[in-house]
Design a protein around this motif. Sequence first.
Motif, PDB file in Angstrom:
ATOM      1  N   UNK A 345       0.848  -1.191   0.000  1.00 14.11           N
ATOM      2  CA  UNK A 345       0.000   0.000   0.000  1.00 14.11           C
ATOM      3  C   UNK A 345       0.885   1.242   0.000  1.00 14.11           C
ATOM      4  N   UNK A 346       0.600   2.155  -0.926  1.00 12.64           N
ATOM      5  CA  UNK A 346       1.508   3.270  -1.145  1.00 12.64           C
ATOM      6  C   UNK A 346       1.550   4.244   0.027  1.00 12.64           C
ATOM      7  N   UNK A 347       0.481   4.347   0.786  1.00 15.99           N
ATOM      8  CA  UNK A 347       0.464   5.282   1.922  1.00 15.99           C
ATOM      9  C   UNK A 347       0.752   4.568   3.238  1.00 15.99           C
ATOM     10  N   UNK A 348       0.216   3.381   3.415  1.00 20.25           N
ATOM     11  CA  UNK A 348       0.354   2.686   4.706  1.00 20.25           C
ATOM     12  C   UNK A 348       1.614   1.826   4.777  1.00 20.25           C
ATOM     13  N   UNK A 349       2.207   1.536   3.622  1.00 21.56           N
ATOM     14  CA  UNK A 349       3.428   0.727   3.575  1.00 21.56           C
ATOM     15  C   UNK A 349       3.241  -0.628   4.260  1.00 21.56           C
ATOM     16  N   UNK A 350       2.109  -1.265   3.997  1.00 17.77           N
ATOM     17  CA  UNK A 350       1.839  -2.617   4.488  1.00 17.77           C
ATOM     18  C   UNK A 350       1.569  -3.532   3.298  1.00 17.77           C
ATOM     19  N   UNK A 351       1.976  -4.801   3.357  1.00 23.37           N
ATOM     20  CA  UNK A 351       1.671  -5.752   2.282  1.00 23.37           C
ATOM     21  C   UNK A 351       0.226  -6.231   2.411  1.00 23.37           C
ATOM     22  N   UNK A 352      -0.695  -5.404   2.001  1.00 21.89           N
ATOM     23  CA  UNK A 352      -2.124  -5.595   2.290  1.00 21.89           C
ATOM     24  C   UNK A 352      -2.644  -6.957   1.843  1.00 21.89           C
ATOM     25  N   UNK A 353      -2.357  -7.321   0.593  1.00 17.57           N
ATOM     26  CA  UNK A 353      -2.871  -8.597   0.073  1.00 17.57           C
ATOM     27  C   UNK A 353      -2.256  -9.785   0.815  1.00 17.57           C
ATOM     28  N   UNK A 354      -0.970  -9.687   1.155  1.00 17.50           N
ATOM     29  CA  UNK A 354      -0.308 -10.787   1.872  1.00 17.50           C
ATOM     30  C   UNK A 354      -0.848 -10.943   3.286  1.00 17.50           C
ATOM     31  N   UNK A 355      -1.347  -9.850   3.863  1.00 19.69           N
ATOM     32  CA  UNK A 355      -1.933  -9.916   5.204  1.00 19.69           C
ATOM     33  C   UNK A 355      -3.270 -10.643   5.179  1.00 19.69           C
ATOM     34  N   UNK A 356      -4.107 -10.312   4.213  1.00 22.54           N
ATOM     35  CA  UNK A 356      -5.483 -10.824   4.241  1.00 22.54           C
ATOM     36  C   UNK A 356      -5.632 -12.188   3.581  1.00 22.54           C
ATOM     37  N   UNK A 357      -4.585 -12.734   2.980  1.00 24.86           N
ATOM     38  CA  UNK A 357      -4.733 -14.021   2.280  1.00 24.86           C
ATOM     39  C   UNK A 357      -5.147 -15.137   3.236  1.00 24.86           C
ATOM     40  N   UNK A 358      -4.701 -15.079   4.484  1.00 19.33           N
ATOM     41  CA  UNK A 358      -5.051 -16.128   5.443  1.00 19.33           C
ATOM     42  C   UNK A 358      -6.474 -15.996   5.974  1.00 19.33           C
ATOM     43  N   UNK A 359      -7.078 -14.823   5.811  1.00 18.70           N
ATOM     44  CA  UNK A 359      -8.377 -14.571   6.443  1.00 18.70           C
ATOM     45  C   UNK A 359      -9.462 -15.556   5.988  1.00 18.70           C
ATOM     46  N   UNK A 360      -9.724 -15.698   4.676  1.00 17.93           N
ATOM     47  CA  UNK A 360     -10.799 -16.626   4.284  1.00 17.93           C
ATOM     48  C   UNK A 360     -10.518 -18.066   4.668  1.00 17.93           C
ATOM     49  N   UNK A 361      -9.266 -18.506   4.556  1.00 21.74           N
ATOM     50  CA  UNK A 361      -8.944 -19.905   4.886  1.00 21.74           C
ATOM     51  C   UNK A 361      -9.065 -20.168   6.385  1.00 21.74           C
ATOM     52  N   UNK A 362      -8.656 -19.181   7.196  1.00 22.87           N
ATOM     53  CA  UNK A 362      -8.746 -19.356   8.648  1.00 22.87           C
ATOM     54  C   UNK A 362     -10.199 -19.410   9.105  1.00 22.87           C
ATOM     55  N   UNK A 363     -11.007 -18.495   8.599  1.00 18.80           N
ATOM     56  CA  UNK A 363     -12.427 -18.466   8.980  1.00 18.80           C
ATOM     57  C   UNK A 363     -13.135 -19.716   8.481  1.00 18.80           C
ATOM     58  N   UNK A 364     -12.791 -20.174   7.280  1.00 18.56           N
ATOM     59  CA  UNK A 364     -13.395 -21.398   6.741  1.00 18.56           C
ATOM     60  C   UNK A 364     -13.092 -22.587   7.638  1.00 18.56           C
ATOM     61  N   UNK A 365     -11.814 -22.739   8.022  1.00 18.97           N
ATOM     62  CA  UNK A 365     -11.455 -23.857   8.893  1.00 18.97           C
ATOM     63  C   UNK A 365     -12.089 -23.720  10.272  1.00 18.97           C
ATOM     64  N   UNK A 366     -12.286 -22.489  10.698  1.00 16.98           N
ATOM     65  CA  UNK A 366     -12.893 -22.240  11.999  1.00 16.98           C
ATOM     66  C   UNK A 366     -14.313 -22.792  12.069  1.00 16.98           C
ATOM     67  N   UNK A 367     -15.092 -22.580  11.016  1.00 13.66           N
ATOM     68  CA  UNK A 367     -16.503 -22.965  11.034  1.00 13.66           C
ATOM     69  C   UNK A 367     -16.780 -24.321  10.375  1.00 13.66           C
ATOM     70  N   UNK A 368     -15.862 -24.766   9.508  1.00 16.86           N
ATOM     71  CA  UNK A 368     -16.155 -25.970   8.730  1.00 16.86           C
ATOM     72  C   UNK A 368     -15.151 -27.091   8.987  1.00 16.86           C
ATOM     73  N   UNK A 369     -13.874 -26.747   9.012  1.00 22.92           N
ATOM     74  CA  UNK A 369     -12.840 -27.763   9.035  1.00 22.92           C
ATOM     75  C   UNK A 369     -12.628 -28.404  10.402  1.00 22.92           C
TER      76      UNK A 369
END
Length: 482
Positions: A345-369
Amino acid sequence: MTRRSVNGEGTGVNNTPQNGGHPGDTPVPKEDPDSPHGKVELKKKVTLLRGISIIIGTIIGAGIFISPKGILKNSGSVGISLVVWIACGVLSLFGALSYAELGTSIKKSGGHYTYILEAFGPQMAFIRLWADIIAIRPAGLAVISLAFGQYILEPIFMPCGVPEIAIKLATSIGITSVMYLNSMSTSWTNRIQILLTFCKLLAVATIIVPGLYMLFKGDTLHESDRYNALLTCHEFYLNFVTEEVENPEKTVPLAICISMAIVTSCYVLTNVAYYTVMSAEELLASQSVAVTFAEKTMGNFSVAVPVFVALSCFGTMNGCLFAFSRMFYVASREGHLPEVLSMIHVRRHTPLAAVIILYPMTVFQLFVGDIYSLLNFMSFLRWLFIGVAVLGLIYMRYTRPDMPRPFKVPLFIPAIFSLTCFFMVFLSLYSDPVNTGIGFAISLTGIPAYYIFIVFDRRPKWLQKSLGNTLPTRRSHYMDFT
C-alpha cells in the motif's frame, strides 16, 4: 485504485549461474521518479524492543496458562521435569543462535522459506510454502484464535460454560481485528505487540511472585511419579521480517538471545510456582492451570486470569500474522505466489494482500474444518522444515564459504539442533505413522503444484482461462498500490 510495478532482475526459479546469482537473491527495486512518494517499500520500523516483543509475544501463548504439563512423560519427579525444562531451554537457545546466524547472513524476510530457498533451491522451498499456506498456518491461527474467543468470554459466562457459537463469533471478531490492524499500520501493529507482550509478562509475574513467595516461606515442591510432558520447539518469527529490522546485524542476534533468556526463565519459574501451590495430580486434572492456581492464591482476583490468557492469545495472533504476511510477500516476490501478494500500500506501507490471504482460509477452517485433526497431520512438518533450514546453515558453510557472516556460531550448535529436529520427526513416524503419513501425503502434493503453477511455461488452457494472470510468473516483481 491503480497500481504500478517495478521489475527487478529474475530471481528464484529462473536464477542461473550465468547471471552470478543464487536462488532467492532479492532484486533491488527501482525508484519511480514520477511518484511523489518515491520508492514504495516496507520500512525499517522493527527496533530492538519491537523485535523482542515479536519473539516473546509469539512464543508465550496460551499454553503456559492453560496446560503447561512439562517435558518428559513419566519423568518420575517434578525436580527431574524442571531439569529437562532447562535442558529444553538450552536446546531452544541452540536453535535461536542458529537462526541468528541465518538472519544476519541472509538479510531477507521470509524465515525458513527464504533459508531453504537459498540453501536447497526453489522446489523444496515451495513444498514448505505449500504446506504452510494450505494447512499449517490457517489451522494454527484458527486454534490460537479459538483460545482467545473462549477465554475472553469466560468471565461473562462464569460459572457456566461458554456456548460454542459464541466462542466462534468472538474468535471471528478477534481474527478480523488482527487482520485490520496489520493491514492499516506496521507502527501500530508493533506498538500494540509491545503492549500485549508487557501484559503477558505481567500475567506471568502474577503467577511467579506468589509462587516463589510461598516457596521461600517454607512450602515445598509437590512430587509425583506420573508427570505428563511434551517437548516443544518454537519458530523465531523475527527472522520472517528481517528486511524491516533496524540494523539487523546487531538487532537480530541480540533480540533473539534476550528473548530466549526471558522466555526460558518465565517457563521454569512459572512451573516452579505451579508445583509449589499445586500437586502434579491437581495440575494434570485442571482444565486451566493458571485459573486453578489463582483460585488457590488470589481468591476473587482469579476472574481476571482468563482476560490475561485472552490478551496473551491476541498477542500471539498479532505477532504470527505480522510474520506470516512477510513470508507470503517474499514468496510472491520470488515468483512462488501470485504477484498481487507482493503489492505494498503506497500510503500505509503494508503488504495488504499478503496480510489478508489467510483470512478466508482461517475463517473457513474455523466454522467448517476439523482443525485439530489437520494439525495432528501436519505438526511434524514444523520439526522437519526447521531442521532442514538449520541444516542449510551447515550446508552453506561449505557451498558459500565467502558469504558475509556478521554473527557466526560453532558448527556443533546447528548440528545438535537439526539432529534433534529430525529425531522428533522420526518419533512422529514411529508413534503415529498413520497421521504422519497423511501429513506427508498432503505436503507432497506441493510437488505437482510446483510444476503446474511454477515450472511449466505452457499451462493447460483450462487453467489459463480459470486463473488468468493471477498465477505467479517466472519473473519477480515489486508490485505496489498507488
